[in-house]
Write a protein that holds these residues in place. Structure first.
Motif, PDB file in Angstrom:
ATOM      1  N   TRP A 104     -17.510   4.425  18.349  1.00  0.00           N
ATOM      2  CA  TRP A 104     -16.115   4.671  18.726  1.00  0.00           C
ATOM      3  C   TRP A 104     -15.148   4.058  17.719  1.00  0.00           C
ATOM      4  O   TRP A 104     -14.110   4.651  17.403  1.00  0.00           O
ATOM      5  CB  TRP A 104     -15.854   4.101  20.121  1.00  0.00           C
ATOM      6  CG  TRP A 104     -16.255   5.022  21.227  1.00  0.00           C
ATOM      7  CD1 TRP A 104     -16.007   6.361  21.328  1.00  0.00           C
ATOM      8  CD2 TRP A 104     -16.975   4.662  22.411  1.00  0.00           C
ATOM      9  NE1 TRP A 104     -16.534   6.852  22.492  1.00  0.00           N
ATOM     10  CE2 TRP A 104     -17.135   5.844  23.186  1.00  0.00           C
ATOM     11  CE3 TRP A 104     -17.501   3.466  22.905  1.00  0.00           C
ATOM     12  CZ2 TRP A 104     -17.786   5.857  24.408  1.00  0.00           C
ATOM     13  CZ3 TRP A 104     -18.154   3.480  24.120  1.00  0.00           C
ATOM     14  CH2 TRP A 104     -18.303   4.663  24.864  1.00  0.00           C
ATOM     15  N   ARG A 106     -15.734   3.628  14.570  1.00  0.00           N
ATOM     16  CA  ARG A 106     -15.789   4.499  13.398  1.00  0.00           C
ATOM     17  C   ARG A 106     -14.941   5.765  13.633  1.00  0.00           C
ATOM     18  O   ARG A 106     -14.264   6.246  12.718  1.00  0.00           O
ATOM     19  CB  ARG A 106     -17.248   4.876  13.105  1.00  0.00           C
ATOM     20  CG  ARG A 106     -17.479   5.376  11.688  1.00  0.00           C
ATOM     21  CD  ARG A 106     -18.949   5.655  11.432  1.00  0.00           C
ATOM     22  NE  ARG A 106     -19.792   4.493  11.621  1.00  0.00           N
ATOM     23  CZ  ARG A 106     -19.928   3.518  10.738  1.00  0.00           C
ATOM     24  NH1 ARG A 106     -19.246   3.555   9.606  1.00  0.00           N
ATOM     25  NH2 ARG A 106     -20.729   2.495  10.979  1.00  0.00           N
ATOM     26  N   ASP A 107     -14.982   6.294  14.863  1.00  0.00           N
ATOM     27  CA  ASP A 107     -14.155   7.464  15.178  1.00  0.00           C
ATOM     28  C   ASP A 107     -12.672   7.147  15.014  1.00  0.00           C
ATOM     29  O   ASP A 107     -11.902   7.975  14.508  1.00  0.00           O
ATOM     30  CB  ASP A 107     -14.422   7.926  16.609  1.00  0.00           C
ATOM     31  CG  ASP A 107     -15.784   8.593  16.779  1.00  0.00           C
ATOM     32  OD1 ASP A 107     -16.283   9.168  15.790  1.00  0.00           O
ATOM     33  OD2 ASP A 107     -16.340   8.527  17.883  1.00  0.00           O
ATOM     34  N   GLU A 110     -11.826   6.842  11.273  1.00  0.00           N
ATOM     35  CA  GLU A 110     -11.884   8.119  10.558  1.00  0.00           C
ATOM     36  C   GLU A 110     -10.964   9.170  11.150  1.00  0.00           C
ATOM     37  O   GLU A 110     -10.961  10.326  10.706  1.00  0.00           O
ATOM     38  CB  GLU A 110     -13.328   8.619  10.538  1.00  0.00           C
ATOM     39  CG  GLU A 110     -14.257   7.697   9.753  1.00  0.00           C
ATOM     40  CD  GLU A 110     -15.707   8.151   9.774  1.00  0.00           C
ATOM     41  OE1 GLU A 110     -15.999   9.164  10.447  1.00  0.00           O
ATOM     42  OE2 GLU A 110     -16.540   7.502   9.107  1.00  0.00           O
ATOM     43  N   GLU A 112     -11.000  10.578  14.111  1.00  0.00           N
ATOM     44  CA  GLU A 112     -11.591  11.543  15.040  1.00  0.00           C
ATOM     45  C   GLU A 112     -11.037  11.386  16.456  1.00  0.00           C
ATOM     46  O   GLU A 112     -11.146  12.303  17.273  1.00  0.00           O
ATOM     47  CB  GLU A 112     -13.115  11.375  15.075  1.00  0.00           C
ATOM     48  CG  GLU A 112     -13.820  11.637  13.752  1.00  0.00           C
ATOM     49  CD  GLU A 112     -13.811  13.118  13.384  1.00  0.00           C
ATOM     50  OE1 GLU A 112     -13.454  13.937  14.248  1.00  0.00           O
ATOM     51  OE2 GLU A 112     -14.157  13.447  12.234  1.00  0.00           O
ATOM     52  N   MET A 113     -10.476  10.232  16.739  1.00  0.00           N
ATOM     53  CA  MET A 113      -9.859  10.003  18.038  1.00  0.00           C
ATOM     54  C   MET A 113      -8.823   8.898  17.903  1.00  0.00           C
ATOM     55  O   MET A 113      -8.850   8.099  16.948  1.00  0.00           O
ATOM     56  CB  MET A 113     -10.917   9.607  19.085  1.00  0.00           C
ATOM     57  CG  MET A 113     -11.530   8.237  18.866  1.00  0.00           C
ATOM     58  SD  MET A 113     -12.794   7.801  20.090  1.00  0.00           S
ATOM     59  CE  MET A 113     -11.866   7.893  21.604  1.00  0.00           C
ATOM     60  N   HIS A 503     -24.924   7.239  17.325  1.00  0.00           N
ATOM     61  CA  HIS A 503     -23.570   6.800  17.690  1.00  0.00           C
ATOM     62  C   HIS A 503     -22.988   5.903  16.601  1.00  0.00           C
ATOM     63  O   HIS A 503     -21.863   6.102  16.141  1.00  0.00           O
ATOM     64  CB  HIS A 503     -23.595   6.027  19.005  1.00  0.00           C
ATOM     65  CG  HIS A 503     -23.852   6.872  20.207  1.00  0.00           C
ATOM     66  ND1 HIS A 503     -23.911   6.340  21.473  1.00  0.00           N
ATOM     67  CD2 HIS A 503     -24.061   8.199  20.355  1.00  0.00           C
ATOM     68  CE1 HIS A 503     -24.140   7.292  22.351  1.00  0.00           C
ATOM     69  NE2 HIS A 503     -24.244   8.435  21.694  1.00  0.00           N
ATOM     70  N   ASN A 506     -22.695   7.998  13.022  1.00  0.00           N
ATOM     71  CA  ASN A 506     -21.847   9.188  12.941  1.00  0.00           C
ATOM     72  C   ASN A 506     -20.687   9.195  13.929  1.00  0.00           C
ATOM     73  O   ASN A 506     -19.875  10.114  13.910  1.00  0.00           O
ATOM     74  CB  ASN A 506     -22.703  10.439  13.185  1.00  0.00           C
ATOM     75  CG  ASN A 506     -23.759  10.619  12.112  1.00  0.00           C
ATOM     76  OD1 ASN A 506     -23.478  10.504  10.929  1.00  0.00           O
ATOM     77  ND2 ASN A 506     -25.001  10.866  12.531  1.00  0.00           N
ATOM     78  N   GLY A 507     -20.595   8.188  14.798  1.00  0.00           N
ATOM     79  CA  GLY A 507     -19.560   8.205  15.810  1.00  0.00           C
ATOM     80  C   GLY A 507     -19.951   9.100  16.973  1.00  0.00           C
ATOM     81  O   GLY A 507     -21.043   9.666  17.007  1.00  0.00           O
ATOM     82  N   GLU A 509     -17.461  11.423  18.333  1.00  0.00           N
ATOM     83  CA  GLU A 509     -16.486  12.501  18.505  1.00  0.00           C
ATOM     84  C   GLU A 509     -16.542  13.568  17.426  1.00  0.00           C
ATOM     85  O   GLU A 509     -16.093  14.672  17.647  1.00  0.00           O
ATOM     86  CB  GLU A 509     -15.067  11.898  18.528  1.00  0.00           C
ATOM     87  CG  GLU A 509     -14.846  10.867  19.619  1.00  0.00           C
ATOM     88  CD  GLU A 509     -14.955  11.452  21.009  1.00  0.00           C
ATOM     89  OE1 GLU A 509     -14.557  12.615  21.209  1.00  0.00           O
ATOM     90  OE2 GLU A 509     -15.438  10.733  21.915  1.00  0.00           O
ATOM     91  N   GLY A 510     -17.077  13.270  16.264  1.00  0.00           N
ATOM     92  CA  GLY A 510     -17.040  14.213  15.154  1.00  0.00           C
ATOM     93  C   GLY A 510     -18.087  15.311  15.261  1.00  0.00           C
ATOM     94  O   GLY A 510     -18.943  15.317  16.143  1.00  0.00           O
ATOM     95  N   SER A 513     -21.772  14.236  15.157  1.00  0.00           N
ATOM     96  CA  SER A 513     -22.219  13.295  16.179  1.00  0.00           C
ATOM     97  C   SER A 513     -23.142  13.972  17.181  1.00  0.00           C
ATOM     98  O   SER A 513     -22.986  15.139  17.520  1.00  0.00           O
ATOM     99  CB  SER A 513     -21.015  12.712  16.918  1.00  0.00           C
ATOM    100  OG  SER A 513     -20.153  12.064  15.999  1.00  0.00           O
TER     101      SER A 513
END
Length: 596
Positions: A104, A106-107, A110, A112-113, A503, A506-507, A509-510, A513
């Motif tokens: 999360w 990382r998301d 980046e 993604e969220m 998780h 790669n997170g 949300e992307g 993932s």
């Protein structure tokens, strides 16, 4: 003891602490370590022990500025121990939930969220800030966030006790008990990136705000809308706790509601009582409760957790009895026992709980030397322990793991009360023996409990749980395997499901993932694996099998082969159905051809 001698003692303590940190820093972890303690150079521990011994003695025996220096020395030493994964350059610490929290974060980094899309984004946001502003990796940023959130626990426990009793000995004793980190039990609360556990370290801030609001009744510091600085602190600290983890916010609301309940009953029953002079916390209870409801009501994960809890209570197989019996049998097979494990993990908590329980009983019946206001504040804590204890029992019936999280919160309150209880115990003993002897006895008992507490802050083989160190080699091995693997081919683990590493890498949300491979991931069948049927151990399907140093340590050094046979485990290397495709010091991945 003369001032000059004390100054030399403090100098020796801080020098020893600095030397220990320097030695630990000079010996970074290069491969997976099953124990933070065993992996740290041996010379570090006598240095830390000297610093803590001086801190315990001066915190209990000194007063004023020198006591503050002793408390500061001890808190810094404990913070250094908690910070060992950071000091020694761990790539990351924590598996399971911790890897999902890494994903999360990382998301967020980046894009993604957004942080507010998470139900409890505080730790992830702190980690992101350290990464973006400090230039460290996301993994290391989260470890920094862990340390930052831990520090308020050590700072605010003695501050709460100072308002509770005003006794210098109580403040020093509370500081020493806080160094044991009793809320961490390594059953459901852990020292790592585990937001429910991390939230426990902010609870003393909320408690301090409530106690300060009750005791420091200043009328000249009123803010607009009838607010006071301490009521604002109650709201702000409550919101911070909510953003770290909402379960502990619920417990904080219960605590404030218990205070409100006592105040309401006293006002209904008495016309003249010390509690009547205190401001009520009705408004704080309603506001904190409303903040939680507004935040949680629209969150799907909260609703699912609540439904699972209710379903667990009414399930046919309730309670933790069967699980405890199974764990006891497993411990016996590997040469341990539940009684041995209890002594290692919970003896210090049991001693503190017994002392506090006796003190609260004496305080309620008026057999202590507390003044009227001090007794009323202890009554608030005692009243709060009733609903909190009832919640523990409900959790134990429905979801036993949650019960031990609840125990973590209860032990935050017990840690605070322990300072007052120990001070009164020393005062009582001083009627029979000299006060210096009573203080020395308290220091010896607290020192022994402190050793036990710090031995189990992190998981290690001593409690039959290998440390959750994620080495750079392990992380890179998973990253390489998942990046270059055949699309949608499942990943399997030996006793550990690899999807958590997806998780973290790669997170959540992307687009990359939870690929088809990790969505279908799981553990191999132990019976088939032990029979040498590697091709059929994952339902007969082609799969990748990940093997890490953590797996080997857990299965063969800690569990001693009760789940997986080491000989069959080694047979992977020569089996024609298994080809090694990724390999380094801590990680191997095999491409296993199935039977289909």
């Amino acid at each position: 003891m003369s001032r000059a001698t004390l100054d030399w003692l403090f100098a020796a303590g801080f020098l020893a602490l600095a030397a220990g940190i320097g030695l630990a820093r000079a010996s970074p972890a290069t491969t997976y370590e099953a124990s933070v303690y065993a992996g740290t150079p041996t010379a570090v521990w006598p240095a830390f022990a000297l610093a803590l011994a001086i801190a315990v003695a001066t915190s209990l025996a000194c007063r004023g500025r020198r006591q503050a220096i002793g408390v500061g020395l001890g808190a810094t030493a404990v913070t250094a121990i908690v910070s060992l994964p950071v000091i020694r350059g761990y790539h990351f610490y924590g598996m399971g939930d911790a890897l999902s929290h890494l994903g999360w974060t990382r998301d967020i980094v980046e894009g993604e969220m957004a942080a507010h899309e998470l139900f409890y984004p505080a730790i992830h946001s702190l980690g992101s800030i350290f990464h973006l502003l400090g230039g460290v990796s996301v993994e290391r940023g989260l470890l920094f966030a862990l340390v930052v959130v831990f520090v308020p626990f050590l700072a605010f426990v003695p501050l709460v006790v100072r308002d509770l009793s005003g006794s210098a000995l109580a403040v020093g004793a509370a500081a020493v008990v806080s160094w044991m980190v009793l809320p961490i039990n390594n059953v459901a609360t852990h020292m790592g990136v585990h937001t429910n556990s991390n939230a426990l370290f902010l609870v003393p801030v909320v408690v301090f705000a409530v106690v300060a609001y009750l005791r420091r009744r200043a009328t000249v510091e009123r803010l607009p809308l009838g607010l006071s600085p301490f009521s604002v602190l109650v709201y702000l600290s409550g919101i911070a706790l909510l953003l770290v983890h909402p379960q502990q916010m619920v417990n904080a609301v219960v605590f404030v509601a218990a205070v409100s309940g006592v105040q309401y009953l006293v006002r209904r029953r008495y016309a003249d009582h010390p509690l009547l002079e205190q401001p009520t916390v009705y408004t704080q209870t309603v506001v904190l409760g409303a903040i939680f409801v507004v935040w949680a009501a629209t969150n799907r994960r909260f609703r699912e957790a609540a439904e699972g809890f209710v379903a667990g209570i009414f399930a046919a197989d309730v309670g933790a009895g069967g699980e405890i019996d199974q764990q006891g049998s497993s411990l016996t097979e590997i040469g341990g026992s539940l009684s041995e494990l209890f002594v290692t993990m919970f003896l210090d908590a049991a001693v503190i709980g017994l002392v506090v329980g006796l003190f609260v009983l004496l305080a309620v019946i008026g057999r202590t030397s507390l003044d009227e206001e001090g007794r009323s504040l202890v009554t608030y804590f005692a009243a709060a322990l009733v609903p909190l204890g009832a919640m523990f029992l409900l959790y134990f019936l429905g979801t036993p793991n949650m019960a031990f999280r609840q125990m973590g919160f209860i032990y935050v309150l017990l840690t605070i009360l322990a300072g007052v209880a120990i001070a009164h115990g020393v005062g009582g003993c001083s009627r029979l023996v000299p006060r210096s002897a009573a203080t020395a006895l308290a220091a010896a008992v607290l020192g022994a409990c402190l050793v036990l507490g710090l031995m189990t802050v992190y998981a290690s083989p001593i409690i039959y749980s290998p440390g959750q160190h994620v080495s750079e080699a392990t992380f890179n091995g998973y990253e390489t395997g998942m990046d270059r693997g055949v699309e949608d081919r499942p990943y399997a683990g030996v006793g550990y499901d690899p999807y958590r590493f997806d998780h973290g890498i790669n997170g959540l949300e992307g687009e990359d993932s939870l690929t088809g491979g990790t969505a279908a991931s799981g553990e191999v069948d132990a019976d088939a694996f032990n029979a040498g049927d590697y091709a059929g151990a994952y339902g007969g399907a082609d799969h990748y099998l990940a093997v890490t140093a953590f797996d080997e340590t857990r299965e063969f050094d800690v569990y001693r082969g009760i789940r997986y046979d080491e000989a069959d485990y080694r047979g992977l290397e020569s089996d024609p159905s298994a080809d090694r495709v990724v390999s380094n010091d801590d990680f191997r991945m095999y491409d296993v051809s199935g039977e289909e």
